[in-house]
Structures are given as structure tokens and as C-alpha cells.
Design a protein around this motif. Structure first.
Motif, PDB file in Angstrom:
ATOM      1  N   GLU A   1      53.782 -18.845   1.734  1.00 28.15           N
ATOM      2  CA  GLU A   1      54.993 -18.641   0.931  1.00 28.15           C
ATOM      3  C   GLU A   1      54.891 -17.301   0.239  1.00 28.15           C
ATOM      4  N   LEU A   2      55.930 -16.547   0.382  1.00 27.81           N
ATOM      5  CA  LEU A   2      56.050 -15.297  -0.361  1.00 27.81           C
ATOM      6  C   LEU A   2      56.672 -15.664  -1.694  1.00 27.81           C
ATOM      7  N   GLU A   3      55.823 -15.746  -2.720  1.00 26.58           N
ATOM      8  CA  GLU A   3      56.288 -16.153  -4.047  1.00 26.58           C
ATOM      9  C   GLU A   3      57.037 -15.013  -4.743  1.00 26.58           C
TER      10      GLU A   3
ATOM     11  N   THR B   1      60.305 -17.919   1.885  1.00 24.05           N
ATOM     12  CA  THR B   1      60.576 -17.323   0.584  1.00 24.05           C
ATOM     13  C   THR B   1      61.986 -17.709   0.165  1.00 24.05           C
TER      14      THR B   1
END
Length: 190
Positions: free
Chosen positions: A95-97, A130
Motif C-alpha cells: 500500500e502506498l500510504e 493507494t
């Protein structure tokens, strides 16, 4: 996805050090606030002095997550942004936070080069996800047209993310609406 000389940029990812955490948070908040000011103008309620588009607690939650990895985006030896990832190696999911680039260096291909560096750093990840607010046109363009993500869901008052209890959905406004993006990595192309 076009190349646009992005591979010629001297971009690297440096693990976030504890003594840089405060500056990372400040830089992240400035980049998000700048984006909102571009979209809504300086006088918009979301950008008034003392309020932040992205809260300290949101950034800290991302930084302190169980599987969190935080990096500074470095160009020619200078910090020009940052990225926070949540990595589940067993599931092959990332996951691209957070991803931000300093407004001083927007539109130079730094974000795309940083994303390419993330994918190189984590070849074990086959699915990336994301989210971004619906009004962030620059982000939507970036994720879809530059990085190869697809929009897979739209969170809103009638269909909200898993972290929002049903009883809180009535409090949703347009400001809370988000797009969910997903990118599948073809392991045969590596």
C-alpha cells in the motif's frame, strides 16, 4: 505510461531517520496544503492557517504502521519529497500510504521516478493500492497516467471505505470522497 526522460533523473530513496521525522511531517503537510491551495485557493477553509489538509495524526499513523517503511525522496543529494509504504511480503501486497514531492520541484518527473524506485525496491509485490481525494486532479493524473494504476472504487457517503463505521457515514461530505487505485505488477515483465 510514457518515459519522458524520467530515468535520467538522479532519484533515490533514503530510509527515514528518526531525527528527520519532524521535518518529514512538516514537508508532507506543506506539499498537501500547497495542492489544496492550487485546487481551491488560499482562502479555502481546508487551507486556513492552523489547519492542515493532512493531519499530523494521519501521517504518524502511516509512519507507525505495523508494516510501514518510510523513505525520503532524494534528488542530487537533496530531500525533495517522501514516501510511506505498508508492505505485506507474504501476501505480495503493498500500500502506498503517502507520497509527496516538494512543490518547489513539481512537474519534473520526480514523483514518477520515485515510484519506479519503489517498484524496484519491492519486486516481491504483485499488487499495489493507494487512495486519493476525488478533487486531487494532479494525483489522479499521476497515479493513472504516469504510474499505471487503475481506479477501482469510489468511496462516498453511500459507499465508504472499510475504516468508516456505518453510523458515521451520515457525516460524510464531498471533502471525504476518495478514489481507490490498484496496480497489478506483471512478474513476467521484470
Amino acid at each position: 505510461m510514457s518515459d519522458n526522460n524520467d530515468n535520467k533523473l538522479d532519484i533515490s530513496l533514503a530510509p527515514l531517520k528518526g531525527n528527520d521525522r519532524e521535518q518529514f511531517i512538516t514537508d508532507n503537510q506543506w506539499a498537501f496544503k500547497y495542492g489544496a491551495q492550487i485546487e481551491f485557493g488560499v482562502r479555502d477553509d481546508r487551507t486556513e492557517e492552523g489547519s492542515e489538509v493532512i493531519s499530523r495524526s494521519t501521517i504518524e499513523r502511516c509512519l507507525d504502521g505495523e508494516n510501514a517503511e518510510a523513505y525520503r525522496i532524494v534528488q542530487d543529494g537533496k530531500y525533495v519529497g517522501g514516501v510511506v509504504l505498508s508492505i505485506d511480503k507474504e501476501a505480495g501486497k503493498g500500500e502506498l500510504e503517502l507520497l509527496f514531492v516538494s512543490p518547489d520541484v513539481h512537474s519534473q518527473g520526480i514523483g514518477q521516478a520515485a515510484w519506479i524506485a519503489v517498484e524496484v525496491l519491492h519486486p516481491e509485490i504483485s499488487v499495489w493500492e493507494t487512495i486519493t481525494p476525488y478533487f486531487e486532479k494532479r494525483n489522479i493524473h499521476f497515479y493513472v497516467n504516469r504510474c499505471g494504476f487503475q481506479i477501482v472504487e469510489f468511496w462516498n457517503k453511500h459507499h465508504h471505505g472499510p475504516a468508516v463505521p456505518e453510523e458515521e457515514s451520515e457525516n460524510w461530505s464531498e471533502d471525504d470522497e476518495m478514489f481507490v487505485f490498484r496496480k497489478f505488477i506483471d512478474s513476467s515483465s521484470r
